[in-house]
Design a protein around this motif. Structure first.
Motif, mmCIF file in Angstrom:
data_model
loop_
_atom_site.group_PDB
_atom_site.id
_atom_site.type_symbol
_atom_site.label_atom_id
_atom_site.label_comp_id
_atom_site.label_asym_id
_atom_site.label_seq_id
_atom_site.Cartn_x
_atom_site.Cartn_y
_atom_site.Cartn_z
ATOM 1 N N VAL A 69 3.541 2.889 13.445
ATOM 2 C CA VAL A 69 3.984 2.695 12.059
ATOM 3 C C VAL A 69 5.009 1.564 12.003
ATOM 4 O O VAL A 69 4.937 0.665 11.159
ATOM 5 N N LEU A 70 5.940 1.616 12.923
ATOM 6 C CA LEU A 70 6.990 0.609 12.973
ATOM 7 C C LEU A 70 6.406 -0.783 13.189
ATOM 8 O O LEU A 70 6.834 -1.759 12.562
ATOM 9 N N PHE A 129 2.682 -2.252 3.065
ATOM 10 C CA PHE A 129 2.931 -1.302 4.149
ATOM 11 C C PHE A 129 2.384 0.087 3.802
ATOM 12 O O PHE A 129 1.616 0.683 4.569
ATOM 13 N N PHE A 130 2.731 0.587 2.635
ATOM 14 C CA PHE A 130 2.257 1.921 2.255
ATOM 15 C C PHE A 130 0.748 1.935 2.010
ATOM 16 O O PHE A 130 0.086 2.945 2.271
ATOM 17 N N VAL A 158 8.853 8.073 6.007
ATOM 18 C CA VAL A 158 7.512 7.493 5.966
ATOM 19 C C VAL A 158 6.558 8.355 6.810
ATOM 20 O O VAL A 158 5.437 8.637 6.396
ATOM 21 N N ILE A 159 7.026 8.788 7.966
ATOM 22 C CA ILE A 159 6.185 9.602 8.846
ATOM 23 C C ILE A 159 5.967 10.987 8.225
ATOM 24 O O ILE A 159 4.874 11.541 8.290
ATOM 25 N N ALA A 160 7.011 11.507 7.605
ATOM 26 C CA ALA A 160 6.871 12.809 6.943
ATOM 27 C C ALA A 160 5.792 12.740 5.863
ATOM 28 O O ALA A 160 4.957 13.640 5.738
ATOM 29 N N GLU A 180 -5.039 3.181 12.106
ATOM 30 C CA GLU A 180 -3.993 2.195 12.353
ATOM 31 C C GLU A 180 -2.812 2.779 13.135
ATOM 32 O O GLU A 180 -2.148 2.057 13.875
ATOM 33 N N VAL A 181 -2.542 4.058 12.947
ATOM 34 C CA VAL A 181 -1.328 4.627 13.555
ATOM 35 C C VAL A 181 -1.596 5.830 14.458
ATOM 36 O O VAL A 181 -0.667 6.444 14.952
#
Ligand code: P5A
Ligand code: ZN
Length: 467
Positions: free
Chosen positions: A41-42, A177-178, A256-258, A275-276
């Motif tokens: 994600v980062l 990003f989102f 973001v991860i939550a 992607e992640v």
């Protein structure tokens, strides 16, 4: 998902994302699987920021006098700051704060760095841990006291327009990003009583969690010249005058991860966009006594083709029942599972199971497997994004009187839109009576009356129960 909170805690543990048993409230341990998701994600965000920003790294500690300089800012954070008062046994002359955010660490240095109009704009970001002694109920990733992945950007401009355009650019970066993560959002301008301490205005991204409460997942602040004046950040104009700079800052966190987990997850566990996802594909050989070697060889062949094409693929050859493996990889949200048994092999087929819909597709072993996987992956990402965004859209509804708001918000949660005058008194009245938070406003033309006080409506506004 009947009880989201319980589901969320269970999945963090079961999928080995976070261990929340660390003996300090609001501080948690990233486990290897969670850390990998965090890393991917980062990296997406860093790639976006790196196009125009430079990465820096400031110290964790802020001297008391710098933190205290900007009065509004320090007031906003006074109840949340952790203080270092001692070095060993010696009491410090000057206390030091653990950064709750880094404006007051960075801006005294910006004052040294900014000299001439030719230095501007400056755009920096850093990824650090920040500390906030949150008084509201803490929850892993959502409201923590050590924000372990605080991604904060800070920019400096010579003109007001420069800063205003930067706010728009930052919003676009976060949108992109989102969108990649398939996390839907509502962007609003926060009401004045909810803006970032020291900002002229705050733009916020909120998403909707499965329990119908909104979560603020990113904010973009126009700081105007407030901090420039406090920290004496000036530049020399072409005419030789000294002027204060204009600034912006924006950031996001572990939330973001939550939201990634909560929004795409289901009864079977995580569901991650490729992607992640730490593993993008797992291959599960279905082995009976006979024909085991051929099956394994075919699986290895698929594995190496996919590895060569750059996929994060895992061949699960553990001596376990296939059903148990299916369960585990579903729970961990791996986008595609490939099953291959003796019968599939004799049919020259493999079975692809996509995690988002649990659909099974037969794919011929003679086809171009990489091409098939690529197609399936983009279809999964597309579907996740679409499903999530439609779900959120379906939970935004317009209401035109307070009684209906109360009922609607209690029964259905979600987001309510309404016509609003924008006045603070009126807004606080709404918040109190309906027991909701006003998220903010969108500045589009609106006709009619404020649904609460009856005066001219200025904005389309939104409210919800929030985290
Ligand atoms: C912008 C970056 C700032 O601190 N300074 C530098 C600005 N903004 S903020 O809104 O206060 O924080 C940015 C985002 O961080 C998330 N966040 C949190 N996440 C988890 N736990 C917390 N205790 C927490 N506090 C803030 C929010 O998403 C917020 O928008
Ligand atoms: Zn009003």
């Amino acid at each position: 998902m009947t009880d989201f909170s319980e589901w969320f805690h269970n999945i963090l543990e079961e999928a080995e994302i976070i261990d929340s048993r660390y003996p300090i409230k609001g501080m948690h341990v990233w486990l290897p699987n969670g850390f990998k998701i965090r890393k991917y994600v980062l990296n997406i965000l860093k790639d976006l920021l790196d196009k125009e920003h430079e990465e820096v790294l400031f110290p964790l500690l802020v001297p008391e006098d710098e933190l205290a300089k900007e009065a509004i800012h320090v007031k906003g954070f006074e109840e949340e700051v952790y203080w270092i008062t001692h070095g060993g046994l010696t009491e410090l002359n000057k206390k030091m704060a653990l950064r709750p955010t880094s404006e007051t660490a960075m801006y005294p240095m910006f004052a040294l760095w900014v000299r001439s109009h030719t230095d501007l704009p400056m755009k920096f970001y850093q990824v650090v841990n920040t500390f906030r002694y949150e008084t509201k109920h803490t929850r892993p990733l959502i409201r923590v006291r050590e924000i372990t992945t605080f991604k904060e950007a800070h920019t400096v401009h010579s003109t007001k327009e420069g800063a205003e355009n930067q706010v728009k650019d930052a919003i676009n970066i976060y949108k992109e990003f989102f969108d990649i993560l398939g996390i839907p959002y509502l962007i609003t301008k926060r009401p004045v009583w909810d803006k970032f301490p020291g900002a002229e205005y705050t733009m916020a991204f909120d998403t909707l969690m499965p329990d119908g409460k909104t979560l603020q997942i990113a904010t973009v602040h126009n700081l105007g010249q407030t901090f420039a004046k406090t920290f004496e950040i000036t530049y020399e104009t072409p005419e030789g005058e000294h002027e204060y700079v204009y600034q912006t800052c924006y950031g996001l966190s572990d939330r973001v991860i939550a939201s990634l987990i909560g929004i795409h997850g289901d009864e079977s566990g995580l569901c991650l966009p490729n992607e992640v996802s730490p593993y993008q594909l797992v291959i599960v050989p279905i082995i009976f006594k006979k024909g085991g070697e051929e099956v394994m060889a075919a699986c290895k062949d698929i594995e190496s083709k996919l590895k060569d094409a750059g996929f994060r693929v895992h061949l699960d050859d553990r001596d376990l029942r296939a059903g148990k493996k299916f369960y585990e990889w579903e729970m961990r949200g791996v986008p595609i599972r490939i099953e291959l048994g003796p019968r599939d092999l004799s049919n020259k087929n493999a079975v692809f199971v996509r995690r988002d819909t649990m659909e099974k597709v037969n794919i011929s072993l003679e086809d171009d497997i990489v091409e098939n996987v690529n197609e399936l992956m983009s279809s999964i990402t597309f579907n996740l994004r679409k499903k999530a965004s439609e779900k959120m859209k379906g939970q935004i509804r317009e209401v035109d009187n307070l009684e209906d708001v109360k009922e609607s918000i209690e029964n259905e949660r979600g987001i309510i839109s309404f016509a609003w005058c924008g006045e603070e008194n009126c807004g606080k009245e709404i918040e109190e009576q309906a027991n909701v938070d006003i998220l903010g406003v969108q500045e589009e033309e609106i006709n009619g009356k404020c649904f609460q006080c009856g005066s001219e409506a200025k904005f389309k506004a939104f409210m919800a129960k929030t985290y």
